[in-house]
Design an enzyme around this catalytic site. Structure first.
Site, mmCIF file in Angstrom:
data_model
loop_
_atom_site.group_PDB
_atom_site.id
_atom_site.type_symbol
_atom_site.label_atom_id
_atom_site.label_comp_id
_atom_site.label_asym_id
_atom_site.label_seq_id
_atom_site.Cartn_x
_atom_site.Cartn_y
_atom_site.Cartn_z
ATOM 1 N N CYS A 166 11.662 34.078 -67.899
ATOM 2 C CA CYS A 166 12.965 33.767 -68.497
ATOM 3 C C CYS A 166 13.256 34.713 -69.657
ATOM 4 O O CYS A 166 12.738 34.525 -70.765
ATOM 5 C CB CYS A 166 13.003 32.316 -68.959
ATOM 6 S SG CYS A 166 14.561 31.878 -69.738
ATOM 7 N N CYS B 289 14.950 33.135 -72.689
ATOM 8 C CA CYS B 289 14.037 32.327 -73.524
ATOM 9 C C CYS B 289 13.156 33.232 -74.380
ATOM 10 O O CYS B 289 12.951 32.967 -75.558
ATOM 11 C CB CYS B 289 13.123 31.455 -72.678
ATOM 12 S SG CYS B 289 13.891 30.695 -71.263
ATOM 13 N N ASP B 290 12.609 34.255 -73.790
ATOM 14 C CA ASP B 290 11.520 34.989 -74.450
ATOM 15 C C ASP B 290 11.864 36.420 -74.848
ATOM 16 O O ASP B 290 11.066 37.078 -75.512
ATOM 17 C CB ASP B 290 10.288 35.014 -73.520
ATOM 18 C CG ASP B 290 9.782 33.600 -73.229
ATOM 19 O OD1 ASP B 290 9.910 32.747 -74.129
ATOM 20 O OD2 ASP B 290 9.289 33.348 -72.121
#
Ligand code: NDP
Length: 317
Positions: free
Chosen positions: A139, A142-143
């Site tokens: 992701c 997300c990261d």
């Protein structure tokens, strides 16, 4: 199977990611006495990420497992009955709907909220598990932030891979897009954006053999034109390795009754979590091929619980 193994409830929630827990918070506060089964991976996909910095309300960020623990506690505070167990079969032919748990217990429910999520696909390399949370991610939204001004690779040639590569290109120094075919499968407009980005290098006809690094990912071993006479081994130096080769929605047990798209995402009536089966709702990633964020999943879980409450009062249940 004995009748003592059966139970009747007003609201059953399957799955324990942000969608399921948020549905449980709203359903319990609306006195629906919801029962939630956590499924195979209690807490869902977020329990496999480290820091979550984009969930509103946590100015300092929060770990994925902590966020899920907080959501669970919040639901329990209002009486949600959260249980371990996996839904293994369903009969949604008529209300009350029947859901079998762990192959033995049958729950009869007036309303059902499906929040079973989706599972990111991985290549199946042992190094993906070895470096989980240490440079391997599925992701970028997300990261990606952790890879500012660093070098990263994205695997895949579809729209998701292009979108993730473009997002990462806005943060990282250099992005490699590792594509197994000699062309991208993504839409033309996405392809053009990728080709125009000065810091994205598309590695066509490359496959990943493994990752290397002492305390996290430092590079990837690739093979170009695998199996061809001019096959070549290539190493790239990267700090992050992002998988974008698709997701599998966890919808198999509902498919006999509920409409899904060709990938398996549950089809809902536009803008709502309603399925074509009255009283059955779908929330979170199992019905969302596009956004796949914790906050959007939570929002749809809220909508599903409100829909369940309205359905029950309209039907005098
Ligand atoms: P897709 O199935 O479209 O693409 C998956 C990609 O991963 C393909 O390029 C495929 O390669 C590659 N792949 C699969 N398995 C492997 C493997 N083992 N090794 C290497 N590469 C592999 O999935 P997406 O998640 O990209 O998209 C899913 C759907 O969502 C699509 O319909 C897409 O259009 C849509 N979508 C739309 C967006 C938008 O409109 N903004 C954004 C994101 C998704 P190959 O081509 O060789 O099969």
């Amino acid at each position: 199977m004995s009748d003592t193994n059966n139970e009747k409830v007003r609201c059953l929630i399957i799955g324990s990611g942000p969608a399921g827990y948020t549905a449980a918070i709203y359903a319990s506060r609306a006195n629906l006495a919801p029962v939630l089964y956590e499924g195979i991976q209690p807490g869902g996909q977020l329990t496999t990420t480290t820091e979550v910095e984009n969930f509103p309300g946590y100015p300092e960020g929060v770990t994925g497992p902590q966020l899920m623990e907080d959501l669970k506690k919040q639901a329990q505070r209002f009486g949600a009955d959260i249980r371990m167990g996996i839904a293994t079969a369903t009969d949604l032919s008529a209300a009350p709907y029947k859901v079998t748990i762990d192959g033995e217990k049958v729950i009869e429910t007036e309303t059902l909220i499906i929040s079973t999520g989706a599972t990111a696909k991985y290549l199946g390399l042992p190094d993906e598990a070895k470096y989980a949370g240490m440079g391997v991610s599925a992701c970028a939204t997300c990261d990606g932030f952790f890879y500012r001004k660093k070098n990263v690779a994205v695997v895949g040639g579809g729209d998701t891979a292009c979108e993730e590569a473009l997002y990462l290109a806005s943060l990282a120094k250099q992005v490699y897009l590792i594509v197994r075919k000699p062309y991208l499968r993504a839409s033309k407009v996405m392809q053009e954006r990728v080709f125009k980005a000065p810091n994205i290098t598309v590695l066509f006809e490359h496959n990943t053999l493994g990752l290397f690094g002492e305390n996290g990912v430092e590079g990837a071993h690739l093979v170009k034109r695998k199996g061809e006479p001019d096959e070549e081994l290539v190493d790239i130096a990267i700090d992050g390795f992002f998988l974008a080769i698709g997701h599998k929605p966890n919808s198999d047990i509902f498919k006999p009754w509920i409409e899904t798209d060709e990938v398996g995402y549950i089809k809902t009536i536009d803008g709502t979590p309603r399925t074509k089966v009255p009283g059955v709702f779908a929330a979170g990633d199992v019905a969302d091929p596009h956004y796949r964020q914790a906050i959007t999943a939570a929002g749809s879980g809220c909508k599903a619980a409100i829909e369940a409450e309205r359905y029950l009062s309209e039907h005098g249940k």
